[in-house]
Design a protein around this motif. Structure first.
Motif, PDB file in Angstrom:
ATOM      1  N   TRP A 246      -8.810  80.287  -7.686  1.00  0.00           N
ATOM      2  CA  TRP A 246      -9.069  81.627  -7.148  1.00  0.00           C
ATOM      3  C   TRP A 246      -7.947  82.100  -6.224  1.00  0.00           C
ATOM      4  N   ALA A 247      -7.255  81.174  -5.575  1.00  0.00           N
ATOM      5  CA  ALA A 247      -6.216  81.556  -4.619  1.00  0.00           C
ATOM      6  C   ALA A 247      -4.826  81.628  -5.261  1.00  0.00           C
ATOM      7  N   MET A 248      -4.732  81.160  -6.503  1.00  0.00           N
ATOM      8  CA  MET A 248      -3.424  81.078  -7.165  1.00  0.00           C
ATOM      9  C   MET A 248      -3.041  82.412  -7.800  1.00  0.00           C
ATOM     10  N   ASP A 249      -1.746  82.721  -7.829  1.00  0.00           N
ATOM     11  CA  ASP A 249      -1.337  83.959  -8.500  1.00  0.00           C
ATOM     12  C   ASP A 249      -1.449  83.814 -10.020  1.00  0.00           C
ATOM     13  N   PHE A 250      -1.123  82.607 -10.530  1.00  0.00           N
ATOM     14  CA  PHE A 250      -1.385  82.321 -11.949  1.00  0.00           C
ATOM     15  C   PHE A 250      -2.329  81.137 -12.011  1.00  0.00           C
ATOM     16  N   SER A 251      -3.292  81.177 -12.901  1.00  0.00           N
ATOM     17  CA  SER A 251      -4.179  80.019 -13.058  1.00  0.00           C
ATOM     18  C   SER A 251      -3.328  78.868 -13.606  1.00  0.00           C
ATOM     19  N   PRO A 252      -3.793  77.633 -13.478  1.00  0.00           N
ATOM     20  CA  PRO A 252      -3.017  76.537 -14.054  1.00  0.00           C
ATOM     21  C   PRO A 252      -2.675  76.772 -15.535  1.00  0.00           C
ATOM     22  N   ARG A 253      -3.660  77.168 -16.331  1.00  0.00           N
ATOM     23  CA  ARG A 253      -3.368  77.418 -17.750  1.00  0.00           C
ATOM     24  C   ARG A 253      -2.234  78.431 -17.926  1.00  0.00           C
ATOM     25  N   HIS A 254      -2.303  79.504 -17.133  1.00  0.00           N
ATOM     26  CA  HIS A 254      -1.296  80.553 -17.215  1.00  0.00           C
ATOM     27  C   HIS A 254       0.083  80.022 -16.807  1.00  0.00           C
ATOM     28  N   LEU A 255       0.090  79.171 -15.786  1.00  0.00           N
ATOM     29  CA  LEU A 255       1.366  78.605 -15.339  1.00  0.00           C
ATOM     30  C   LEU A 255       2.010  77.772 -16.453  1.00  0.00           C
ATOM     31  N   TRP A 256       1.177  77.001 -17.161  1.00  0.00           N
ATOM     32  CA  TRP A 256       1.725  76.181 -18.260  1.00  0.00           C
ATOM     33  C   TRP A 256       2.311  77.074 -19.348  1.00  0.00           C
ATOM     34  N   ARG A 257       1.630  78.190 -19.581  1.00  0.00           N
ATOM     35  CA  ARG A 257       2.125  79.143 -20.578  1.00  0.00           C
ATOM     36  C   ARG A 257       3.504  79.681 -20.144  1.00  0.00           C
ATOM     37  N   LEU A 258       3.595  80.085 -18.895  1.00  0.00           N
ATOM     38  CA  LEU A 258       4.870  80.605 -18.380  1.00  0.00           C
ATOM     39  C   LEU A 258       5.951  79.549 -18.484  1.00  0.00           C
ATOM     40  N   LEU A 259       5.560  78.324 -18.132  1.00  0.00           N
ATOM     41  CA  LEU A 259       6.519  77.227 -18.140  1.00  0.00           C
ATOM     42  C   LEU A 259       7.123  77.055 -19.528  1.00  0.00           C
ATOM     43  N   LEU A 260       6.271  77.237 -20.552  1.00  0.00           N
ATOM     44  CA  LEU A 260       6.740  77.014 -21.914  1.00  0.00           C
ATOM     45  C   LEU A 260       7.504  78.210 -22.466  1.00  0.00           C
ATOM     46  N   THR A 261       7.386  79.375 -21.813  1.00  0.00           N
ATOM     47  CA  THR A 261       8.013  80.555 -22.393  1.00  0.00           C
ATOM     48  C   THR A 261       9.076  81.214 -21.512  1.00  0.00           C
ATOM     49  N   ARG A 262       9.048  80.940 -20.218  1.00  0.00           N
ATOM     50  CA  ARG A 262       9.984  81.655 -19.339  1.00  0.00           C
ATOM     51  C   ARG A 262      10.997  80.703 -18.731  1.00  0.00           C
ATOM     52  N   ASN A 263      11.929  81.273 -17.978  1.00  0.00           N
ATOM     53  CA  ASN A 263      12.912  80.423 -17.330  1.00  0.00           C
ATOM     54  C   ASN A 263      12.453  79.964 -15.946  1.00  0.00           C
ATOM     55  N   GLY A 264      13.220  79.068 -15.388  1.00  0.00           N
ATOM     56  CA  GLY A 264      12.829  78.377 -14.177  1.00  0.00           C
ATOM     57  C   GLY A 264      12.540  79.249 -12.974  1.00  0.00           C
ATOM     58  N   GLU A 265      13.420  80.193 -12.715  1.00  0.00           N
ATOM     59  CA  GLU A 265      13.280  81.019 -11.520  1.00  0.00           C
ATOM     60  C   GLU A 265      11.864  81.591 -11.406  1.00  0.00           C
ATOM     61  N   GLU A 266      11.359  82.058 -12.529  1.00  0.00           N
ATOM     62  CA  GLU A 266      10.034  82.691 -12.554  1.00  0.00           C
ATOM     63  C   GLU A 266       8.942  81.739 -12.086  1.00  0.00           C
ATOM     64  N   ILE A 267       9.026  80.516 -12.582  1.00  0.00           N
ATOM     65  CA  ILE A 267       8.002  79.527 -12.246  1.00  0.00           C
ATOM     66  C   ILE A 267       7.964  79.304 -10.742  1.00  0.00           C
ATOM     67  N   PHE A 268       9.151  79.265 -10.143  1.00  0.00           N
ATOM     68  CA  PHE A 268       9.211  78.944  -8.716  1.00  0.00           C
ATOM     69  C   PHE A 268       8.885  80.136  -7.832  1.00  0.00           C
ATOM     70  N   LYS A 269       8.675  81.297  -8.448  1.00  0.00           N
ATOM     71  CA  LYS A 269       8.190  82.434  -7.665  1.00  0.00           C
ATOM     72  C   LYS A 269       6.673  82.391  -7.527  1.00  0.00           C
ATOM     73  N   SER A 270       6.057  81.527  -8.316  1.00  0.00           N
ATOM     74  CA  SER A 270       4.594  81.399  -8.250  1.00  0.00           C
ATOM     75  C   SER A 270       4.201  80.442  -7.130  1.00  0.00           C
ATOM     76  N   ARG A 271       3.031  80.714  -6.512  1.00  0.00           N
ATOM     77  CA  ARG A 271       2.531  79.803  -5.471  1.00  0.00           C
ATOM     78  C   ARG A 271       1.545  78.788  -6.051  1.00  0.00           C
ATOM     79  N   THR A 272       1.321  78.896  -7.361  1.00  0.00           N
ATOM     80  CA  THR A 272       0.283  78.065  -7.972  1.00  0.00           C
ATOM     81  C   THR A 272       0.430  76.578  -7.640  1.00  0.00           C
TER      82      THR A 272
END
Ligand code: SF4
Ligand code: SF4
Lengths: 293, 191
Positions: free
Chosen positions: B45-71
């Motif tokens: 509930w406190a995360m900007d992306f849910s864990p599932r969503h973060l894994w999706r981003l991880l598999l499709t986006r570049n690094g910088e984006e992932i590290f902008k998340s607080r998840t």
């Protein structure tokens, strides 16, 4: 029964009463403890947040020390974070020989070698598997009859390794509580997370978890825990949680061996309830022989 | 007093974030996006992306984006997701690997948790065991907020009154586990 005792850093500081009551209760039950000489920090949850290898090498140093001791004794850890870190080493080096090699490279600096020949046991594992509820019951001299006790397990003694309890619906504390004369408070928060270090790194998230557990424990007389981090979070932040929820939490959060010590008639010095940040008078008056105290 | 390290400032970054993400990506490849991890996470509930969503981003986006998340800094290592993932993925470890990357590269946005973990480890390096008061003082120093060392907080005062922690000035000098920490870093940098 004899174990190598690994207290860990918290038990020398904020969880001193856990250390004292654990030793007293085990002593009274005839269990011998030999403290691990020259032990160092297991890395808690911080090593994992900074370095993968250190998160294995730090606990491994202590297992390697234990391996040098005579006999085939298990290592007993009362702190759930210590327990999990040591257990992780025990499990992962079997699956990954490369990891064992790297760990041993680091251990060289301390003239130590890890072989992987020691088992680490959580205090709750020892209390619920090695000691029978009957033995505990026969050590009870003033049963805490009528007290409704909420067993709180937290995460790391249950997960990810299911060693002595159901990692989703833990129950290992229940026979112990019953043998003390307590009634088990039914709730489903026993294995839920207390927030761990979020209380420092992201308190706005951590405090919600703490408040959720305190809410669910509302009708219990006390919560018992087997982890310094859980105990601290649930006990120390009750004021902050009260402010947030506009209520007044005053829930005693005891370590399991403290409650056992009370029922077994141990002295104040062996239980050290005075070291808890808050044990409301109301709770002490509920104890069977409170009049005599 | 100078902080033992500067949180949020890159110093001698050896690998870049992208490189550090590779092993995590590899680990997450079998993810089938079922969402069990998100449903099990007490902090979703406190995360900007849910864990599932973060894994999706991880598999499709570049690094910088992932590290902008607080998840990943909101992961309290409860292991619920790891226990339940139908693909048996070590998700808590994956979260920790992201924390390690953020710590190694001193990602400024995550300095609160990076500083916390590093202060703890600094105290362990110095003494072999963590000294809680020193660790908290180092933490506040690293946050450039020396006005609130633990001893001045209500909790700190309650702990001191119980003599559970004692006031200590952080000490430098030869650390008990200096060689140990150095070696760990050397071995880790090699691999
Ligand atoms: S539970 Fe496992 S498979 Fe399902 S979304 Fe999460 S990581 Fe992917
Ligand atoms: S281990 Fe971390 S990500 Fe997984 S459920 Fe727990 S808090 Fe959420």
């Amino acid at each position: 029964m004899k174990y190598i005792y690994y207290p860990g850093c918290s038990l020398e500081g904020t969880a001193l009463e856990y250390n004292i009551s654990t030793k007293s209760v085990l002593g009274a039950l005839g269990v011998k403890l030999v403290e691990l000489d020259d032990w160092t920090c297991c890395g808690a949850t911080a090593a994992e947040g900074t370095s993968h290898l250190l998160s294995f090498a730090l606990p491994a140093r202590n297992i390697a020390l234990a391996e040098k001791m005579k006999g085939d004794l298990d290592v007993l850890a009362p702190c759930s974070a210590c327990y999990l870190n040591l257990k992780r080493v025990e499990r992962e080096i079997v699956l990954d020989p490369g990891l064992l090699k790297k760990i041993n490279q680091v251990l060289e600096t301390e003239d130590l070698v890890l072989k992987g020949k020691r088992k680490t046991r959580h205090l709750l594992d020892v209390l619920s598997s090695d000691i029978s509820a009957r033995d505990i019951a026969s050590a009870v001299v003033r049963p805490v009859n009528g007290l409704r006790i909420a067993p709180y397990y937290g995460c790391q003694c249950l997960r990810p390794y299911a060693v002595f309890d159901d990692p989703e619906k833990p129950r290992s504390m229940e026979p112990i509580l019953v043998s003390l004369g307590a009634s088990v408070y039914e709730w489903d928060m026993g294995g839920k997370c207390c927030g761990a270090s979020l209380m420092s790194t992201a308190p706005e998230a951590g405090i919600k978890l703490v408040a959720g557990i305190l809410d669910a424990a509302q009708d219990a007389d006390a919560v018992v825990t087997v982890c310094p981090m859980c105990q601290m979070n649930l006990e120390a932040y009750q004021r902050r949680a009260s402010k947030m929820r506009k209520t007044h939490y005053a829930m005693p959060i005891l370590y399991l061996p403290q409650l056992m010590g009370l029922a077994m008639g141990l002295t104040d010095e062996q239980i050290r309830l005075d070291l808890n940040l808050c044990v409301p008078d109301g709770f002490l008056h509920k104890l069977p022989d409170a009049q005599a105290v | 007093m100078k902080p033992a390290f500067e949180a949020g400032r890159p110093h001698g970054a050896s690998k870049n974030l992208e490189e550090r993400l590779e092993p995590v990506r590899k680990m997450l490849l079998p993810c089938m996006q079922c969402g069990t991890c998100s449903g099990s996470c007490p902090n979703a509930w406190a995360m900007d992306f849910s864990p599932r969503h973060l894994w999706r981003l991880l598999l499709t986006r570049n690094g910088e984006e992932i590290f902008k998340s607080r998840t990943f800094v909101l992961c309290s290592t409860c292991y619920s997701c790891t226990l339940r993932c139908p693909r048996g993925l070590p998700l808590t470890d994956a979260m920790s690997m992201l924390k390690q990357a953020a710590a190694a590269e001193n990602v400024r946005m995550h300095r609160r948790s990076v500083g916390f973990y590093k202060s703890f480890m600094e105290s362990v390096r110095r003494h072999g065991r963590v000294r809680e008061m020193e660790f908290m003082t180092l933490y506040f120093l690293s946050m450039k907020n020396p006005a609130i060392p633990l001893r001045f907080t209500p909790l700190g005062m309650r702990l001191m009154a119980k003599r559970k922690v004692s006031f200590e000035i952080p000490s430098r000098g030869m650390g008990r586990l200096d060689a140990f920490f150095r070696k760990a870093k050397a071995v880790e940098d090699q691999s």
